[in-house]
Design an enzyme around this catalytic site. Structure first.
Site, PDB file in Angstrom:
ATOM      1  N   TYR A 132       0.845  -1.204   0.000  1.00 39.89           N
ATOM      2  CA  TYR A 132       0.000   0.000   0.000  1.00 39.89           C
ATOM      3  C   TYR A 132       0.884   1.260   0.000  1.00 39.89           C
ATOM      4  O   TYR A 132       1.119   1.862   1.053  1.00 39.89           O
ATOM      5  CB  TYR A 132      -0.904   0.023   1.236  1.00 39.89           C
ATOM      6  N   TRP A 190      -3.888   6.361   2.533  1.00 43.01           N
ATOM      7  CA  TRP A 190      -5.264   5.846   2.642  1.00 43.01           C
ATOM      8  C   TRP A 190      -6.020   6.661   3.685  1.00 43.01           C
ATOM      9  O   TRP A 190      -5.455   7.030   4.731  1.00 43.01           O
ATOM     10  CB  TRP A 190      -5.258   4.365   3.058  1.00 43.01           C
ATOM     11  N   TRP A 195      -8.830   6.205   5.981  1.00 40.27           N
ATOM     12  CA  TRP A 195      -9.028   5.886   7.409  1.00 40.27           C
ATOM     13  C   TRP A 195      -7.747   5.402   8.061  1.00 40.27           C
ATOM     14  O   TRP A 195      -7.572   5.556   9.262  1.00 40.27           O
ATOM     15  CB  TRP A 195     -10.239   4.997   7.656  1.00 40.27           C
ATOM     16  N   ASP A 196      -6.821   4.877   7.263  1.00 42.90           N
ATOM     17  CA  ASP A 196      -5.513   4.535   7.831  1.00 42.90           C
ATOM     18  C   ASP A 196      -4.848   5.785   8.385  1.00 42.90           C
ATOM     19  O   ASP A 196      -4.273   5.786   9.477  1.00 42.90           O
ATOM     20  CB  ASP A 196      -4.574   3.954   6.768  1.00 42.90           C
ATOM     21  N   TYR A 252       1.529  -1.115  -6.973  1.00 41.21           N
ATOM     22  CA  TYR A 252       0.106  -1.171  -6.603  1.00 41.21           C
ATOM     23  C   TYR A 252      -0.779  -1.166  -7.848  1.00 41.21           C
ATOM     24  O   TYR A 252      -0.515  -0.460  -8.825  1.00 41.21           O
ATOM     25  CB  TYR A 252      -0.252   0.037  -5.720  1.00 41.21           C
ATOM     26  N   GLY A 265     -13.882  -0.270   3.531  1.00 42.54           N
ATOM     27  CA  GLY A 265     -12.610  -0.571   4.185  1.00 42.54           C
ATOM     28  C   GLY A 265     -12.526  -2.046   4.551  1.00 42.54           C
ATOM     29  O   GLY A 265     -11.509  -2.501   5.036  1.00 42.54           O
ATOM     30  N   ASP A 269     -12.873  -4.886   2.519  1.00 40.41           N
ATOM     31  CA  ASP A 269     -12.983  -5.172   1.090  1.00 40.41           C
ATOM     32  C   ASP A 269     -13.737  -6.444   0.701  1.00 40.41           C
ATOM     33  O   ASP A 269     -14.633  -6.410  -0.116  1.00 40.41           O
ATOM     34  CB  ASP A 269     -11.588  -5.254   0.464  1.00 40.41           C
ATOM     35  N   TYR A 281      -8.098 -12.107   5.057  1.00 40.58           N
ATOM     36  CA  TYR A 281      -8.391 -10.673   4.977  1.00 40.58           C
ATOM     37  C   TYR A 281      -9.626 -10.295   5.796  1.00 40.58           C
ATOM     38  O   TYR A 281      -9.618 -10.458   7.003  1.00 40.58           O
ATOM     39  CB  TYR A 281      -8.559 -10.370   3.491  1.00 40.58           C
ATOM     40  N   GLU A 285      -0.698  -6.381   9.699  1.00 34.22           N
ATOM     41  CA  GLU A 285      -1.921  -5.743   9.194  1.00 34.22           C
ATOM     42  C   GLU A 285      -3.168  -6.325   9.892  1.00 34.22           C
ATOM     43  O   GLU A 285      -4.071  -5.603  10.298  1.00 34.22           O
ATOM     44  CB  GLU A 285      -2.012  -5.980   7.680  1.00 34.22           C
TER      45      GLU A 285
HETATM   46  C1  GLC Z   1      -7.021  -2.643   2.485  1.00 33.50           C
HETATM   47  C2  GLC Z   1      -8.047  -2.603   3.606  1.00 33.50           C
HETATM   48  C3  GLC Z   1      -8.474  -1.187   3.861  1.00 33.50           C
HETATM   49  C4  GLC Z   1      -7.244  -0.338   4.153  1.00 33.50           C
HETATM   50  C5  GLC Z   1      -6.167  -0.493   3.067  1.00 33.50           C
HETATM   51  C6  GLC Z   1      -4.839   0.137   3.458  1.00 33.50           C
HETATM   52  O1  GLC Z   1      -7.559  -2.242   1.286  1.00 33.50           O
HETATM   53  O2  GLC Z   1      -9.135  -3.404   3.313  1.00 33.50           O
HETATM   54  O3  GLC Z   1      -9.370  -1.104   4.927  1.00 33.50           O
HETATM   55  O4  GLC Z   1      -7.586   0.985   4.286  1.00 33.50           O
HETATM   56  O5  GLC Z   1      -5.913  -1.845   2.824  1.00 33.50           O
HETATM   57  O6  GLC Z   1      -4.408  -0.352   4.678  1.00 33.50           O
END
Ligand code: GLC
Length: 430
Positions: A31, A35, A37-38, A83, A163, A165, A351, A395
């Site tokens: 990633y 992001w 909410w991260d 990505y 979030g 997925d 996941y 994670e």
């Molecule tokens: C994945 C998760 C998502 C998160 C992202 C980055 O897509 O499902 O919730 O924000 O990874 O960590």
């Protein structure tokens, strides 16, 4: 990992290592961008040792806000070839390249905590003056664009927006989305074992939706009318609800007046009157709803427990959820698994279909604690500590073995540890 100081140092170092100059990647490789909410959760971690950097995380998040108020789920600040799907597939033409959907809006709740707990009051006041109009615009976007018919329950157009997925809660609604027919090369399974990631059949449909938004020129009305995937996501509804109440509290605390405060208050009140549309009397549980068929998605995921975090359950419902959660915690070695361990759809390492996510545990724990169910809250916290002690800042975690899964040295896991249980009592929420 075991002693407290070592855990704190490693958590801080994880954030520092994942810092790309003002924003924090969730983890390198898998990633490589910012992001939504991260970043919000990660700001809580930064807050424990570098307040200026914590505010900067949020500043960078707002830098990608669309004119309509949306804060995208991913901001592609820099190019990366690790990505997929990147900015070209999403096709948005904004100043900061981004995706065209959002993510669970925990940001206002985080900012409320930051404002309450910061030491540098002058800096916080300055940041609030700058950020509050943007934060209000973000919440108005949710209510206006994702609930144009005033149902009190916003809709989500993509499992990535939740979030969560590949949660089994989305299986049925996603099955109605056509798959893409073109070839593509996923990157996630080059970083992580495929057994811990979504299947191709899900990815084919995730990508169909991405193209659908682009082909409809991101036009809210067209997408609302024609999107083949529309759900009332109980996670988003709950997180938005709590965040809107926190936003209104922040307006009070910062003496910020805004012409749309009444509209926000009305939106909060409306959700309170319509939330029982997601309550299944027969199963005695809150579920997501497939808005296209009108049917509840009857899969027991932990997202439904966020209804307590939102303060949206009545006393009877809260008692039922507590009894249910107590049994749930007994059904796997560690808790709270993201899908109920007794569900036929439970997969403990795939996941969002079973593993434990610590930022979700944190919110679930707050909810139970708010309703005075301290046993569950304590169990969430103890298990979170045990998981990190055993496996490190992964994670997500296997609910039975406790093994770390997905990306290593993960920002939100480290941030939640720093904020939630590694610091002196003063900074902890519970
Ligand atoms: C994945 C998760 C998502 C998160 C992202 C980055 O897509 O499902 O919730 O924000 O990874 O960590």
């Amino acid at each position: 990992m075991n002693n407290q100081k070592q855990l704190i140092d490693t958590a801080k170092q994880t954030l520092i290592n994942n810092d790309l100059g003002g924003y924090t990647v969730p983890t390198h490789g898998l990633y490589p961008f910012q992001w939504n909410w991260d970043s919000a959760i990660t700001a809580l971690g930064w807050m424990t040792f570098d307040e200026e950097r914590a505010w900067q995380e949020i500043e960078l998040l707002f830098s990608g806000q669309w004119d309509n108020g949306m804060i995208p789920h991913v901001l592609f600040h820099k190019e990366s070839d690790t990505y997929f799907p990147g900015p070209d597939v999403w096709g948005s033409d904004k100043k900061v390249k981004s995706t065209s959907i959002s993510q669970p809006p925990v940001l206002a709740s985080v900012m409320n905590i930051m404002f309450d707990q910061c030491k540098d009051r002058a800096l916080a006041a300055q940041k609030m003056a700058e950020f509050m109009p943007k934060l209000i615009a973000y919440h108005l976007w949710w209510y206006r664009e994702r609930d144009p018919k005033n149902t009190g329950l916003v809709v989500s157009y993509h499992p990535w927006e939740s979030g969560m997925d590949n949660s089994p809660a989305w299986d049925e609604a996603l099955a109605a989305v056509p798959p893409v027919t073109w070839d593509y090369q996923r990157c996630d399974t080059t970083h992580i074992n495929a057994s811990e990631r979504p299947h191709k059949k899900e990815y084919d449909r995730f990508l169909y939706l991405v193209e659908f938004f682009k082909n409809n020129h991101f036009d809210s009305d067209l997408i609302y009318e024609n999107c083949p995937y529309k759900v009332n996501d109980i996670g988003i509804v709950s997180i938005l609800h709590r965040a809107s109440k926190d936003l209104l509290a922040l307006c009070d605390k910062t003496n910020i007046s805004h012409p749309s405060i009444t509209e926000l208050n009305d939106a909060v009140a409306l959700t309170e009157t319509t939330i029982n549309g997601l309550w299944c009397e027969q199963d005695q549980y809150f579920y997501n709803r497939n808005v296209i068929t009108g049917e509840l998605c009857k899969v027991k995921t932990s997202a439904s427990q966020l209804i307590l975090y939102a303060g949206l359950a009545n006393k009877l419902q809260a008692d039922i959820l507590n009894a249910d959660a107590l049994a749930w915690t007994q059904a796997s070695t560690f808790s709270m698994s993201s899908t109920h361990p007794k569900s036929p759809l439970y997969e403990p390492q795939r996941y969002w279909r079973g593993p434990i996510w610590l930022h979700i545990n944190w919110m679930i724990a707050i909810g139970f604690d708010d309703y005075q169910f301290t046993d569950i809250a304590k169990c969430m916290k103890d298990d979170a500590i045990a998981l990190v002690n055993q496996s490190g800042y992964y994670e997500y975690f296997h609910a039975d073995s406790g093994a770390g899964c997905g990306g290593k040295e993960f920002s939100w896991t480290a941030a939640i540890a720093l904020y939630w249980w590694l610091q002196p009592q003063s900074i902890q929420h519970l």
